[in-house]
Motif scaffolding. Structure first.
Motif, PDB file in Angstrom:
ATOM      1  N   SER A 151     -76.092 139.132  58.582  1.00 56.50           N
ATOM      2  CA  SER A 151     -74.826 139.811  58.287  1.00 56.50           C
ATOM      3  C   SER A 151     -73.725 139.526  59.292  1.00 56.50           C
ATOM      4  N   LEU A 157     -71.041 133.695  55.541  1.00 52.56           N
ATOM      5  CA  LEU A 157     -70.380 134.707  54.724  1.00 52.56           C
ATOM      6  C   LEU A 157     -69.024 134.238  54.205  1.00 52.56           C
ATOM      7  N   SER A 158     -68.340 133.403  54.983  1.00 49.86           N
ATOM      8  CA  SER A 158     -67.064 132.852  54.515  1.00 49.86           C
ATOM      9  C   SER A 158     -67.274 131.937  53.318  1.00 49.86           C
ATOM     10  N   GLN A 161     -68.127 134.134  50.324  1.00 49.60           N
ATOM     11  CA  GLN A 161     -66.940 134.779  49.746  1.00 49.60           C
ATOM     12  C   GLN A 161     -66.130 133.796  48.901  1.00 49.60           C
ATOM     13  N   TYR A 162     -65.978 132.574  49.396  1.00 52.39           N
ATOM     14  CA  TYR A 162     -65.235 131.570  48.630  1.00 52.39           C
ATOM     15  C   TYR A 162     -65.950 131.266  47.313  1.00 52.39           C
ATOM     16  N   VAL A 164     -67.992 133.201  45.616  1.00 53.06           N
ATOM     17  CA  VAL A 164     -67.993 134.346  44.706  1.00 53.06           C
ATOM     18  C   VAL A 164     -66.588 134.698  44.234  1.00 53.06           C
ATOM     19  N   ASP A 165     -65.656 134.821  45.164  1.00 54.38           N
ATOM     20  CA  ASP A 165     -64.323 135.326  44.833  1.00 54.38           C
ATOM     21  C   ASP A 165     -63.393 134.272  44.256  1.00 54.38           C
ATOM     22  N   SER A 241     -74.525 142.336  50.979  1.00 49.90           N
ATOM     23  CA  SER A 241     -73.216 142.045  51.567  1.00 49.90           C
ATOM     24  C   SER A 241     -72.094 142.727  50.783  1.00 49.90           C
ATOM     25  N   ILE A 243     -69.489 141.470  49.926  1.00 55.35           N
ATOM     26  CA  ILE A 243     -68.967 140.466  48.985  1.00 55.35           C
ATOM     27  C   ILE A 243     -69.631 140.623  47.622  1.00 55.35           C
ATOM     28  N   ALA A 247     -68.198 142.281  44.008  1.00 57.90           N
ATOM     29  CA  ALA A 247     -68.230 141.468  42.790  1.00 57.90           C
ATOM     30  C   ALA A 247     -68.877 142.245  41.646  1.00 57.90           C
TER      31      ALA A 247
END
Length: 301
Positions: A151, A157-158, A161-162, A164-165, A241, A243, A247
């Motif tokens: 975590s 994690l970056s 995020q890219y 997923v988002d 997470s 993220i 979602a």
């Protein structure tokens, strides 16, 4: 995927048939040490049996392609350099793609639309595109030693995020592999230097399942068990997470799946860790170590 994206079938044809290059070396003279004979497999769109051959360059070594953006002071790579074979392979690869799908690179340059985000090990024997038989642009990737997800790793994690988002991938695959050197090192009491800090994450996972892992007598099987449990932990870390939770909260359809690759057979298997929503996550978090290993034993029977 949009209608303008390349299809999986046609990409597979390019990836599997058009791009496989076989290289053989001839060492008759020192000048020919990097003298390669390349063959492209028969064209994917035909049923012909003949093989297209690309003739070798018999001329004296000369400079290979160089980027016009920056010209550094180093001498250009010529045919005597150890990387020359890789650059020549790249030329053949690009040529083969453009001959069979002239607009392939043009389409790819307009953006990527992968449905899969792969979190895997850095091991060179586990190339995700080949394992999944997907072409460039079809799998987004993050790799590190032993596919560890924690975590506090802003790098991983970056990327998550890219994926997923922004890319709106539909599947996050966390893939471990049997014969993982990182996992084997984590089972050892030996110090390996800087990497010990990274391996501490796997050791923490092992401590959560110490009694069950230590009860396995065979060292190789013990390592395989930790590969699976380490992958499970990474799956749950991804699923926990913010993220992923965000979602799911907005109704995005995306799952996190744990898989393992066997480098001895080439087979990819699902591990039974499949999280599609918060309810799934709670179910997985409630499973005790004894139940996990009991199920593992039953699978092996």
């Amino acid at each position: 995927m949009s209608s303008t994206a390349p299809t999986t079938d046609s990409n597979l044809a390019v990836q599997v048939e058009a791009l496989e290059i076989k290289a053989t070396t001839t060492t008759a003279t020192p000048r020919n040490h990097y003298h390669y004979q390349h063959h492209l497999l028969r064209k994917y769109s035909s049923g012909e049996d003949e093989v297209e051959e690309v003739e070798d360059d018999n001329e004296e070594p000369r400079s290979l392609r160089r980027s016009p953006v920056t010209h550094g002071p180093s001498p250009a790579v010529d045919h005597s350099h150890g990387l020359a074979r890789l650059l020549k392979n790249n030329l053949l690869w690009s040529k083969a793609i453009r001959e069979r799908q002239p607009d392939f690179f043009d389409r790819g340059s307009k953006g990527q639309q992968p449905e899969v985000f792969w979190i895997g090990c850095s091991d060179s024997r586990v190339p995700e595109n080949e394992v999944l038989q997907l072409a460039p642009g079809e799998v987004f990737t993050h790799r590190n030693i032993a596919n560890v997800v924690i975590s506090t790793d802003l790098n991983c994690l970056s990327v998550l995020q890219y994926a997923v988002d922004v890319l709106k991938v539909k599947h996050v695959i966390v893939c471990g592999h049997y014969g993982c050197g990182g996992v084997a090192a984590a089972l050892s009491d030996q110090s390996f230097g800087l990497i010990d800090h990274w391996l501490a994450n796997i050791k923490d996972v092992k401590r959560q399942h110490d009694s069950n892992i230590d009860s396995i007598q065979d060292q190789e099987e013990r390592c395989r068990a930790l590969v699976e449990i380490n992958c499970r932990n990474s799956v749950l870390t991804v699923a926990k997470s913010p993220i992923m939770k965000a979602a799911w909260a907005r109704g995005q359809v995306i799952d996190v799946v744990g898989m393992v690759y066997d480098i001895q057979t080439g087979f990819l298997s699902e591990l039974g860790y499949h999280v599609s929503n918060e309810k799934d996550l709670k179910t997985h978090l409630s499973v005790h170590s004894d139940a996990l290993f009991a199920a593992r034993k039953n699978t092996q029977l």
